[in-house]
Enzyme design. Sequence first.
Site, PDB file in Angstrom:
ATOM      1  CG  HIS A 287      69.854  14.522  33.779  1.00 16.70           C
ATOM      2  ND1 HIS A 287      69.563  13.684  34.834  1.00 16.70           N
ATOM      3  CD2 HIS A 287      69.220  15.692  34.059  1.00 16.70           C
ATOM      4  CE1 HIS A 287      68.803  14.330  35.723  1.00 16.70           C
ATOM      5  NE2 HIS A 287      68.579  15.549  35.269  1.00 16.70           N
TER       6      HIS A 287
ATOM      7  CD  GLN B 276      65.665  14.507  33.679  1.00 20.25           C
ATOM      8  OE1 GLN B 276      65.906  15.345  32.829  1.00 20.25           O
ATOM      9  NE2 GLN B 276      65.087  14.802  34.833  1.00 20.25           N
TER      10      GLN B 276
ATOM     11  CB  CYS C 227      66.347  17.244  39.119  1.00 19.42           C
ATOM     12  SG  CYS C 227      66.500  15.994  37.827  1.00 19.42           S
TER      13      CYS C 227
END
Length: 169
Positions: free
Chosen positions: A138, A51, A92
């Site tokens: 992820h 991320q 998220c």
Amino acid sequence: MAQLPILRYPDPRLHTVAKPVQAVDPRIRMLISDMQETMYEAQGIGLAATQVDAHVRLIVIDVSEERNQPLVLINPVLAWASEERVKGDEGCLSVPGIYDGVERAAAVHVTALDGEGQSRTIEAEGLLAVCIQHEMDHLLGKVFVEYLSPLKRNRIKAKMLKQIKEERA
Ligand code: NI
């Protein structure tokens, strides 16, 4: 320490498959500390390196109310998942403002290195189990909205693109 920019869905870089961490060296320690600062600042309960556009198998988590129980998972491997599954709303940091139901294993055992490079097994249930599964996704390039129907996912995609456009205007 520094806050890192968080990639926003549907940024294609969120679909990158992360590589194993080779050594818990100063560079990785710096990334851990920056990711923790980024997670706490954004009031998230978990953040995967993916991320923040760093594609190594590293996750930081803190599901405690007091925000004082940081957990670091490096090269996590799922050792066991319960047959019992639970469905709960997830959100998220890469999909701000969106919450929707995802089904996950109710409990998991995960083996990983901690921030000191020591191997440990975490036996998790409840919110922590869900969070670990969400963050491990992820690292495989998977965002939780991919569990939703194509219709919902396209709506979310359009909403996110509109948000990003408005912020830049
Ligand atoms: Ni997430």
